[in-house]
Design a protein around this motif. Structure first.
Motif, PDB file in Angstrom:
ATOM      1  N   ILE A   6       0.917  -1.217  -0.042  1.00 34.53           N
ATOM      2  CA  ILE A   6      -0.006  -0.030   0.027  1.00 34.53           C
ATOM      3  C   ILE A   6       0.700   1.424  -0.015  1.00 34.53           C
ATOM      4  CG2 ILE A   6      -1.798   1.114   1.372  1.00 34.53           C
ATOM      5  CD1 ILE A   6      -2.397  -1.624   2.495  1.00 34.53           C
ATOM      6  N   LEU A   8       2.416   3.215  -3.385  1.00 33.55           N
ATOM      7  CA  LEU A   8       3.112   3.002  -4.616  1.00 33.55           C
ATOM      8  C   LEU A   8       3.854   4.102  -5.289  1.00 33.55           C
ATOM      9  CD1 LEU A   8       0.481   0.654  -5.701  1.00 33.55           C
ATOM     10  CD2 LEU A   8       2.677  -0.110  -4.969  1.00 33.55           C
ATOM     11  N   GLY A   9       4.223   5.058  -4.547  1.00 34.88           N
ATOM     12  CA  GLY A   9       4.844   6.343  -5.009  1.00 34.88           C
ATOM     13  C   GLY A   9       6.075   6.231  -5.354  1.00 34.88           C
ATOM     14  N   GLY A  12       7.600   3.342  -2.928  1.00 29.72           N
ATOM     15  CA  GLY A  12       6.809   2.059  -2.973  1.00 29.72           C
ATOM     16  C   GLY A  12       6.840   1.362  -4.215  1.00 29.72           C
ATOM     17  N   SER A  32      -3.703   6.848  -6.131  1.00 29.16           N
ATOM     18  CA  SER A  32      -3.099   7.307  -7.499  1.00 29.16           C
ATOM     19  C   SER A  32      -3.562   6.320  -8.801  1.00 29.16           C
ATOM     20  CB  SER A  32      -1.906   7.927  -7.622  1.00 29.16           C
ATOM     21  OG  SER A  32      -1.405   7.740  -8.722  1.00 29.16           O
ATOM     22  N   ALA A  35      -0.184   5.686 -10.250  1.00 28.96           N
ATOM     23  CA  ALA A  35       0.671   4.416  -9.467  1.00 28.96           C
ATOM     24  C   ALA A  35      -0.023   3.131  -9.508  1.00 28.96           C
ATOM     25  CB  ALA A  35       0.575   4.924  -8.147  1.00 28.96           C
ATOM     26  N   LEU A  64       3.851   5.061   3.056  1.00 26.82           N
ATOM     27  CA  LEU A  64       3.029   6.141   3.057  1.00 26.82           C
ATOM     28  C   LEU A  64       3.760   7.595   3.388  1.00 26.82           C
ATOM     29  CD1 LEU A  64       0.071   3.886   4.283  1.00 26.82           C
ATOM     30  CD2 LEU A  64       0.135   4.985   1.982  1.00 26.82           C
ATOM     31  N   SER A  92       7.331   3.426   5.859  1.00 24.35           N
ATOM     32  CA  SER A  92       7.234   4.967   5.798  1.00 24.35           C
ATOM     33  C   SER A  92       8.061   5.267   6.995  1.00 24.35           C
ATOM     34  CB  SER A  92       5.645   5.392   6.113  1.00 24.35           C
ATOM     35  OG  SER A  92       4.889   4.340   5.728  1.00 24.35           O
ATOM     36  N   THR A  93       8.679   6.722   6.608  1.00 23.68           N
ATOM     37  CA  THR A  93       9.197   7.405   7.653  1.00 23.68           C
ATOM     38  C   THR A  93       8.306   8.162   8.526  1.00 23.68           C
ATOM     39  OG1 THR A  93      11.336   7.876   6.356  1.00 23.68           O
ATOM     40  CG2 THR A  93      11.010   9.164   8.208  1.00 23.68           C
ATOM     41  N   VAL A 118      13.548   3.244   5.659  1.00 19.77           N
ATOM     42  CA  VAL A 118      14.633   3.139   4.892  1.00 19.77           C
ATOM     43  C   VAL A 118      15.636   4.160   4.671  1.00 19.77           C
ATOM     44  CG1 VAL A 118      13.243   1.499   3.566  1.00 19.77           C
ATOM     45  CG2 VAL A 118      13.420   3.758   2.786  1.00 19.77           C
ATOM     46  N   GLY A 121      16.780   6.146  -0.892  1.00 20.83           N
ATOM     47  CA  GLY A 121      16.136   7.098  -1.899  1.00 20.83           C
ATOM     48  C   GLY A 121      15.930   6.267  -3.088  1.00 20.83           C
ATOM     49  N   ILE A 122      15.229   6.746  -4.093  1.00 26.21           N
ATOM     50  CA  ILE A 122      14.374   6.301  -5.242  1.00 26.21           C
ATOM     51  C   ILE A 122      15.348   5.420  -6.003  1.00 26.21           C
ATOM     52  CG2 ILE A 122      13.353   6.863  -7.560  1.00 26.21           C
ATOM     53  CD1 ILE A 122      12.717   9.540  -6.154  1.00 26.21           C
ATOM     54  N   LYS A 168      16.138   6.413  11.807  1.00 28.05           N
ATOM     55  CA  LYS A 168      15.835   6.968  10.825  1.00 28.05           C
ATOM     56  C   LYS A 168      16.042   8.574  11.244  1.00 28.05           C
ATOM     57  CE  LYS A 168      14.600   7.991   6.590  1.00 28.05           C
ATOM     58  NZ  LYS A 168      15.435   7.963   5.513  1.00 28.05           N
ATOM     59  N   LEU A 240      11.233  16.959   1.914  1.00 27.21           N
ATOM     60  CA  LEU A 240      11.083  15.508   2.360  1.00 27.21           C
ATOM     61  C   LEU A 240      12.384  15.737   3.700  1.00 27.21           C
ATOM     62  CD1 LEU A 240      10.842  12.650   0.089  1.00 27.21           C
ATOM     63  CD2 LEU A 240       9.024  13.578   1.553  1.00 27.21           C
TER      64      LEU A 240
HETATM   65  P1  NAD Z   1       5.156   9.687  -2.606  1.00 28.02           P
HETATM   66  O1  NAD Z   1       4.372  10.822  -2.043  1.00 28.02           O
HETATM   67  O2  NAD Z   1       5.991   9.489  -3.919  1.00 28.02           O
HETATM   68  O3  NAD Z   1       4.326   8.234  -2.387  1.00 28.02           O
HETATM   69  C1  NAD Z   1       3.374   8.177  -1.525  1.00 28.02           C
HETATM   70  C2  NAD Z   1       2.165   7.244  -2.065  1.00 28.02           C
HETATM   71  O4  NAD Z   1       1.234   7.106  -0.991  1.00 28.02           O
HETATM   72  C3  NAD Z   1       1.669   8.022  -3.083  1.00 28.02           C
HETATM   73  O5  NAD Z   1       1.551   7.437  -4.411  1.00 28.02           O
HETATM   74  C4  NAD Z   1       0.180   8.477  -2.820  1.00 28.02           C
HETATM   75  O6  NAD Z   1      -0.776   8.409  -3.652  1.00 28.02           O
HETATM   76  C5  NAD Z   1      -0.117   7.223  -1.627  1.00 28.02           C
HETATM   77  N1  NAD Z   1      -1.023   7.395  -0.718  1.00 28.02           N
HETATM   78  C6  NAD Z   1      -1.274   8.694   0.161  1.00 28.02           C
HETATM   79  N2  NAD Z   1      -2.313   8.145   0.937  1.00 28.02           N
HETATM   80  C7  NAD Z   1      -2.773   7.003   0.724  1.00 28.02           C
HETATM   81  C8  NAD Z   1      -3.855   6.344   1.416  1.00 28.02           C
HETATM   82  N3  NAD Z   1      -4.608   6.676   2.059  1.00 28.02           N
HETATM   83  N4  NAD Z   1      -3.833   4.804   0.914  1.00 28.02           N
HETATM   84  C9  NAD Z   1      -3.142   4.596  -0.079  1.00 28.02           C
HETATM   85  N5  NAD Z   1      -1.968   5.112  -0.719  1.00 28.02           N
HETATM   86  C10 NAD Z   1      -1.927   6.566  -0.606  1.00 28.02           C
HETATM   87  O7  NAD Z   1       6.379   9.741  -1.377  1.00 28.02           O
HETATM   88  P2  NAD Z   1       7.706   8.561  -1.453  1.00 28.02           P
HETATM   89  O8  NAD Z   1       8.793   9.612  -1.854  1.00 28.02           O
HETATM   90  O9  NAD Z   1       7.426   7.453  -2.075  1.00 28.02           O
HETATM   91  O10 NAD Z   1       7.837   8.346   0.172  1.00 28.02           O
HETATM   92  C11 NAD Z   1       7.207   7.488   1.062  1.00 28.02           C
HETATM   93  C12 NAD Z   1       7.615   7.410   2.261  1.00 28.02           C
HETATM   94  O11 NAD Z   1       9.182   7.188   2.050  1.00 28.02           O
HETATM   95  C13 NAD Z   1       7.633   8.796   3.267  1.00 28.02           C
HETATM   96  O12 NAD Z   1       7.205   8.484   4.371  1.00 28.02           O
HETATM   97  C14 NAD Z   1       9.049   9.325   2.975  1.00 28.02           C
HETATM   98  O13 NAD Z   1       9.450  10.015   4.082  1.00 28.02           O
HETATM   99  C15 NAD Z   1       9.842   7.905   2.701  1.00 28.02           C
HETATM  100  N6  NAD Z   1      11.071   8.198   2.198  1.00 28.02           N
HETATM  101  C16 NAD Z   1      11.407   8.703   1.088  1.00 28.02           C
HETATM  102  C17 NAD Z   1      12.604   8.737   0.486  1.00 28.02           C
HETATM  103  C18 NAD Z   1      12.743   9.378  -0.965  1.00 28.02           C
HETATM  104  O14 NAD Z   1      14.129   9.487  -1.288  1.00 28.02           O
HETATM  105  N7  NAD Z   1      11.736   9.779  -1.655  1.00 28.02           N
HETATM  106  C19 NAD Z   1      13.671   8.086   1.057  1.00 28.02           C
HETATM  107  C20 NAD Z   1      13.594   7.513   2.322  1.00 28.02           C
HETATM  108  C21 NAD Z   1      12.198   7.558   2.801  1.00 28.02           C
END
Ligand code: NAD
Length: 289
Positions: A6, A8-9, A12, A32, A35, A64, A92-93, A118, A121-122, A168, A240
């Motif tokens: 759950i 998939l941003g 995910g 989304s 996604a 999330l 999630s963080t 984690v 990054g991406i 973290k 972030l």
């Molecule tokens: P993102 O915004 O790209 O993805 C989050 C996803 O969650 C989105 O696709 C959104 O539609 C979905 N979402 C939101 N509410 C929802 C719900 N109620 N039900 C289902 N889906 C829902 O964010 P991200 O960059 O993938 O980051 C996700 C987590 O990972 C965050 O907690 C972030 O702090 C952590 N993180 C991110 C990175 C990075 O480099 N981007 C690195 C380490 C940790």
């Protein structure tokens, strides 16, 4: 294993794809439609509601945006809907209190849960090379490895529930501090008449070495490749980093820890993000110096 995924941003999406590659049956949900379409391309089975995605699974992974959403998803749609005994992994963080509260609620509902945020990054999410810092009982950590290993270069047991989130927030506070320090040193070297590439060559082999300087050099065209070479696009968004620093400041306050540089780093990122730079990579602090 049958796994629900759950969220998939940016992160995910690639993580779920790596679970499919490892042979797991992945049932995906996100708000989304884009996604979900990408998840289908990566071999996930998609669902239009969380309870459908978690029906009959062995494990649920969440990735999330924040603690409020994590708590709402678990309490409304996962606890009581996933089969009894299923393993929950929140990657999630989020803040430590919410992580512990949701793990307690899961246990009371007959489930096992770890917090497993984690680092990486991406690119690491896509490449299956994330570092997971895991909080929860040893026996649950041992079970969680089967789910985390295909997404990881390292899976480390930090301690009991919430310990992954403590690791973290401390890690990312340290990262913010050494990134700002690296930017200051590079800018100062340049202003004082030293070729910044020379400064990189020297300091990256001296006591100033650190990940921000050695592996993610925040000055364009200098040192290691990083988003600085692409006008600070992509990478780890400053917004972030600010989110993580705010979690760290709340955590420090709750723990009675003294973090003067952490506080200062938070102010610097606050000012930067409020000026409209939230989408830029966090190394873009270099441009303010
Ligand atoms: P993102 O915004 O790209 O993805 C989050 C996803 O969650 C989105 O696709 C959104 O539609 C979905 N979402 C939101 N509410 C929802 C719900 N109620 N039900 C289902 N889906 C829902 O964010 P991200 O960059 O993938 O980051 C996700 C987590 O990972 C965050 O907690 C972030 O702090 C952590 N993180 C991110 C990175 C990075 O480099 N981007 C690195 C380490 C940790």
């Amino acid at each position: 294993m049958k796994i629900a995924f759950i969220g998939l941003g940016n992160m995910g999406g690639g993580m779920a794809a790596n679970l499919v590659k490892a042979g797991h049956e992945v049932h995906a949900f996100d708000l989304s439609a884009d996604a979900l379409a990408k998840a289908t391309e990566h071999g996930c089975q998609t669902h239009t509601a969380v309870p459908d995605a978690v029906a009959g699974v062995d494990a649920v992974v969440t990735m999330l945006p924040n603690g409020g959403i994590v708590k709402a998803v678990y309490t409304s749609d996962v606890i009581g809907k996933a089969p009894a005994g299923a393993l929950f992994l929140d990657c999630s963080t989020i803040d430590v209190e919410t992580a512990r509260e949701v793990a307690d609620l899961a246990r009371q509902g007959g489930y096992e849960m770890v917090d497993a945020p984690v680092s990486g990054g991406i690119a690491a999410a896509n490449g299956g090379t994330l570092t997971f810092m895991v909080g929860g009982p040893q026996a649950v950590f041992d079970k969680a490895r089967a789910v985390l290993d295909p997404m990881a270069k390292a899976v480390i047991h930090a301690g009991e529930s919430g310990a992954g989130q403590v690791a973290k927030m401390c890690n990312n506070m340290l990262l913010a501090i050494h990134m700002i320090g690296t930017c200051e040193a590079l800018a100062m070297a340049q202003k004082a008449g030293l070729d910044p590439q020379k400064f990189y060559e020297i300091s990256s082999k001296s006591t100033g070495y650190c990940w921000s300087l050695n592996d993610y050099t925040p000055a364009p065209g200098i040192g290691a490749a990083s988003p600085a070479d692409n006008d600070y696009a992509g990478g780890f968004a400053s917004a972030l980093m600010l989110k993580d620093l705010r979690l760290a400041m709340a955590g420090a306050s709750g723990a009675g820890a003294t973090v003067p540089l952490g506080e200062h780093a938070t102010k610097i990122y606050e000012t930067f993000v409020e000026a409209g730079n939230g989408g830029k990579d966090f190394g873009a602090i270099f441009t303010t110096l």
